[in-house]
Design a protein around this motif. Structure first.
Motif, PDB file in Angstrom:
ATOM      1  N   GLY A  42       0.812  -1.215   0.000  1.00 32.10           N
ATOM      2  CA  GLY A  42       0.000   0.000   0.000  1.00 32.10           C
ATOM      3  C   GLY A  42       0.846   1.266   0.000  1.00 32.10           C
ATOM      4  N   GLU A  43       0.261   2.336  -0.531  1.00 32.82           N
ATOM      5  CA  GLU A  43       0.976   3.619  -0.592  1.00 32.82           C
ATOM      6  C   GLU A  43       0.438   4.610   0.434  1.00 32.82           C
ATOM      7  OE1 GLU A  43       0.933   5.147  -4.568  1.00 32.82           O
ATOM      8  OE2 GLU A  43       2.635   3.899  -5.127  1.00 32.82           O
ATOM      9  N   SER A  44      -0.358   4.109   1.376  1.00 30.54           N
ATOM     10  CA  SER A  44      -0.980   5.041   2.332  1.00 30.54           C
ATOM     11  C   SER A  44       0.089   5.672   3.232  1.00 30.54           C
ATOM     12  CB  SER A  44      -2.003   4.304   3.177  1.00 30.54           C
ATOM     13  OG  SER A  44      -1.360   3.317   3.933  1.00 30.54           O
ATOM     14  N   VAL A  45      -0.120   6.934   3.504  1.00 34.77           N
ATOM     15  CA  VAL A  45       0.825   7.695   4.325  1.00 34.77           C
ATOM     16  C   VAL A  45       0.078   8.138   5.588  1.00 34.77           C
ATOM     17  CG1 VAL A  45       2.272   9.774   4.391  1.00 34.77           C
ATOM     18  CG2 VAL A  45       2.015   8.503   2.256  1.00 34.77           C
ATOM     19  N   PHE A  98       2.006  13.311   8.084  1.00 34.28           N
ATOM     20  CA  PHE A  98       3.376  12.783   8.155  1.00 34.28           C
ATOM     21  C   PHE A  98       4.393  13.879   7.805  1.00 34.28           C
ATOM     22  CE2 PHE A  98       6.980  10.636   6.031  1.00 34.28           C
ATOM     23  CZ  PHE A  98       7.438   9.888   7.092  1.00 34.28           C
ATOM     24  N   GLU A  99       4.074  14.682   6.780  1.00 31.89           N
ATOM     25  CA  GLU A  99       5.013  15.732   6.353  1.00 31.89           C
ATOM     26  C   GLU A  99       5.215  16.783   7.454  1.00 31.89           C
ATOM     27  OE1 GLU A  99       2.187  15.021   4.845  1.00 31.89           O
ATOM     28  OE2 GLU A  99       0.942  16.819   4.801  1.00 31.89           O
ATOM     29  N   ILE A 127       7.695  15.398   9.891  1.00 34.10           N
ATOM     30  CA  ILE A 127       9.073  15.489   9.372  1.00 34.10           C
ATOM     31  C   ILE A 127       9.603  16.916   9.563  1.00 34.10           C
ATOM     32  CG2 ILE A 127      10.482  15.348   7.263  1.00 34.10           C
ATOM     33  CD1 ILE A 127       9.647  12.628   8.260  1.00 34.10           C
ATOM     34  N   LEU A 128       8.758  17.892   9.221  1.00 31.38           N
ATOM     35  CA  LEU A 128       9.212  19.282   9.341  1.00 31.38           C
ATOM     36  C   LEU A 128       9.442  19.665  10.801  1.00 31.38           C
ATOM     37  CD1 LEU A 128       7.552  21.568   6.703  1.00 31.38           C
ATOM     38  CD2 LEU A 128       9.652  20.274   6.630  1.00 31.38           C
ATOM     39  N   ILE A 160      12.701  18.279  11.766  1.00 34.47           N
ATOM     40  CA  ILE A 160      13.805  19.065  11.182  1.00 34.47           C
ATOM     41  C   ILE A 160      13.997  20.363  11.970  1.00 34.47           C
ATOM     42  CG2 ILE A 160      14.412  20.445   9.146  1.00 34.47           C
ATOM     43  CD1 ILE A 160      13.147  18.166   7.451  1.00 34.47           C
ATOM     44  N   ILE A 187      20.262  20.856  11.319  1.00 33.97           N
ATOM     45  CA  ILE A 187      21.517  20.210  10.888  1.00 33.97           C
ATOM     46  C   ILE A 187      22.690  21.095  11.290  1.00 33.97           C
ATOM     47  CG2 ILE A 187      22.783  19.318   8.897  1.00 33.97           C
ATOM     48  CD1 ILE A 187      20.118  19.430   7.399  1.00 33.97           C
ATOM     49  N   PHE A 244      10.537  22.085   1.990  1.00 29.69           N
ATOM     50  CA  PHE A 244      10.740  20.631   1.934  1.00 29.69           C
ATOM     51  C   PHE A 244       9.401  19.897   2.025  1.00 29.69           C
ATOM     52  CE2 PHE A 244      12.761  16.671   3.794  1.00 29.69           C
ATOM     53  CZ  PHE A 244      13.523  16.391   2.683  1.00 29.69           C
ATOM     54  N   GLU A 245       8.408  20.569   2.608  1.00 29.00           N
ATOM     55  CA  GLU A 245       7.113  19.918   2.851  1.00 29.00           C
ATOM     56  C   GLU A 245       6.434  19.413   1.566  1.00 29.00           C
ATOM     57  OE1 GLU A 245       4.565  22.008   5.599  1.00 29.00           O
ATOM     58  OE2 GLU A 245       2.839  20.887   4.914  1.00 29.00           O
ATOM     59  N   VAL A 255       8.029  16.200   0.532  1.00 30.15           N
ATOM     60  CA  VAL A 255       7.662  15.074   1.408  1.00 30.15           C
ATOM     61  C   VAL A 255       6.256  14.589   1.043  1.00 30.15           C
ATOM     62  CG1 VAL A 255       7.290  14.345   3.796  1.00 30.15           C
ATOM     63  CG2 VAL A 255       9.111  15.952   3.281  1.00 30.15           C
ATOM     64  N   ARG A 256       5.342  15.544   0.831  1.00 29.38           N
ATOM     65  CA  ARG A 256       3.956  15.181   0.522  1.00 29.38           C
ATOM     66  C   ARG A 256       3.879  14.427  -0.813  1.00 29.38           C
ATOM     67  NH1 ARG A 256       1.454  20.056   0.005  1.00 29.38           N
ATOM     68  NH2 ARG A 256       1.960  20.602   2.140  1.00 29.38           N
ATOM     69  N   SER A 284       6.084  10.793  -0.468  1.00 29.87           N
ATOM     70  CA  SER A 284       5.889   9.860   0.656  1.00 29.87           C
ATOM     71  C   SER A 284       5.135   8.576   0.265  1.00 29.87           C
ATOM     72  CB  SER A 284       5.185  10.560   1.816  1.00 29.87           C
ATOM     73  OG  SER A 284       6.131  11.260   2.564  1.00 29.87           O
ATOM     74  N   PRO A 285       4.089   8.644  -0.585  1.00 29.89           N
ATOM     75  CA  PRO A 285       3.429   7.381  -0.958  1.00 29.89           C
ATOM     76  C   PRO A 285       4.401   6.370  -1.561  1.00 29.89           C
ATOM     77  CG  PRO A 285       2.085   9.223  -1.631  1.00 29.89           C
ATOM     78  CD  PRO A 285       3.378   9.808  -1.155  1.00 29.89           C
ATOM     79  N   GLN A 324      10.605   7.949   8.058  1.00 30.49           N
ATOM     80  CA  GLN A 324      11.073   9.191   8.685  1.00 30.49           C
ATOM     81  C   GLN A 324      12.589   9.325   8.536  1.00 30.49           C
ATOM     82  OE1 GLN A 324       9.400  10.352  12.506  1.00 30.49           O
ATOM     83  NE2 GLN A 324      11.446  10.756  13.270  1.00 30.49           N
ATOM     84  N   TRP A 357      13.522  10.431   5.061  1.00 29.93           N
ATOM     85  CA  TRP A 357      13.303  11.863   4.797  1.00 29.93           C
ATOM     86  C   TRP A 357      14.307  12.734   5.527  1.00 29.93           C
ATOM     87  CZ3 TRP A 357      11.382  13.574   0.695  1.00 29.93           C
ATOM     88  CH2 TRP A 357      10.330  12.923   0.054  1.00 29.93           C
ATOM     89  N   PHE A 390      16.948  15.258   3.746  1.00 27.95           N
ATOM     90  CA  PHE A 390      17.105  16.680   4.091  1.00 27.95           C
ATOM     91  C   PHE A 390      18.570  17.003   4.378  1.00 27.95           C
ATOM     92  CE2 PHE A 390      17.034  20.250   7.095  1.00 27.95           C
ATOM     93  CZ  PHE A 390      16.297  21.166   6.361  1.00 27.95           C
TER      94      PHE A 390
END
Lengths: 104, 191
Positions: free
Chosen positions: A20-23, A27-28, A31-32, A35, A40, B20-21, B24-25, B28-29, B50, B53, B57
């Motif tokens: 499946g490709e479900s996210v 989620f994004e 991640i942000l 970050i 970094i 970056f968002e 990711v969007r 991600s799939p 995670q 990603w 980055f």
């Protein structure tokens, strides 16, 4: 049991079942946020900061050594210039050598 | 007008992390689909995605715009999945006497030469997952890419960073390893 056939069938069933490709929701955003929370480390910035921190102690050491050598040389009683002292030391062995006797 | 991928990447490199968002969007799939090939537990899948990603980055500076971003990202994804497989090689040895009833039924149908019912396709998928979990990390990676995803040796070489002869050698060994596992199933269940 026909193992080659079993292998073929299992691989075929794995091919047929695409994952499946479900996210997960947002989620994004996660991640942000990660970050933003863990920026970094910029190696150039790290070096610049470290060098700035080291600059003040280095100046202090330089001033201390400079003043010490200045006052030490001013307070010393030795006379003559450095080149003369150097020459005396290098040629000390030659100066102290007894005169060679010539055989006639 | 929406910014292009190159614009977004340039913005991220200039310090605008929010650019970056959209990346990711968008990808991600694909990332989740790839990761699910190597891990069944959803919590692990999220952790690996995670990690991919965050690595992307951090290493974005190394991306050269000569190739599409997706190719670069997939290389990173496959290598991260491989690292995960190498790190989770424990508990690979499991007895095939622990097969579930549907899995055993599917094998019975196979041995009997009868066509399995529609719902037993799930059993076959579980069985193949079980077999793949028994493989070593390089064997599992190469079987997944070569046999299941039907990729060429050259593609695998690019994705994994292995040379083409190494991919061929590992594919040969992986098939042998898989056959040994299947032989063990046969021995455990039918001998």
């Amino acid at each position: 049991m026909n193992l080659a056939e079993l292998e073929r069938k299992l691989i075929a069933s794995a091919r047929a079942a695409a994952p499946g490709e479900s996210v997960p929701y947002a989620f994004e955003k996660r991640i942000l946020a990660h970050i933003a929370a863990h920026p970094i480390p910029d190696s150039v910035a790290l070096w610049a900061r470290a060098l700035w921190c080291a600059a003040a102690p280095c100046v202090a050491v330089m001033l201390l050594l400079g003043s010490w050598s200045f006052f030490a040389s001013a307070g010393s009683t030795s006379s003559g210039d450095l080149s003369q002292q150097f020459e005396n030391i290098v040629l000390a062995a030659v100066d102290q050598e007894p005169p060679t006797e010539t055989v006639e | 007008m929406e910014p292009t991928e190159a614009d977004l990447i340039a913005a991220v490199l200039n310090g605008d992390a929010s650019s970056f968002e959209p990346l990711v969007r968008k990808y991600s799939p694909r990332i989740f689909s790839t990761v699910r090939r190597y891990s069944r537990r959803e919590s692990e899948v999220e952790d690996i995605a995670q990690e991919i990603w965050l690595k992307a980055f951090q290493k974005l500076k190394s991306f050269r715009s000569e190739a599409p971003f997706e190719h670069w990202l997939m290389r990173l994804a496959v290598r991260t999945c491989y690292d995960f497989l190498r790190g989770h090689q424990r508990n690979r040895e499991s007895a095939f006497s622990e097969l579930t009833e549907p899995e055993t039924d599917w094998l019975e149908h196979f041995v009997g030469g009868t066509e399995a019912a529609g719902e037993s396709a799930d059993a076959a998928r579980l069985l193949v997952q079980r077999v793949l979990e028994q493989l070593s990390a390089p064997a599992r990676l190469v079987i997944t890419l070569l046999e299941i995803e039907d990729r060429s040796v050259k593609e695998i070489s690019v994705l994994t960073g292995w040379s083409m002869p190494l991919v061929k050698v590992r594919a040969f060994r992986a098939r042998a390893e898989m056959r040994r596992i299947l032989a063990r199933i046969a021995k455990d269940k039918y001998l």
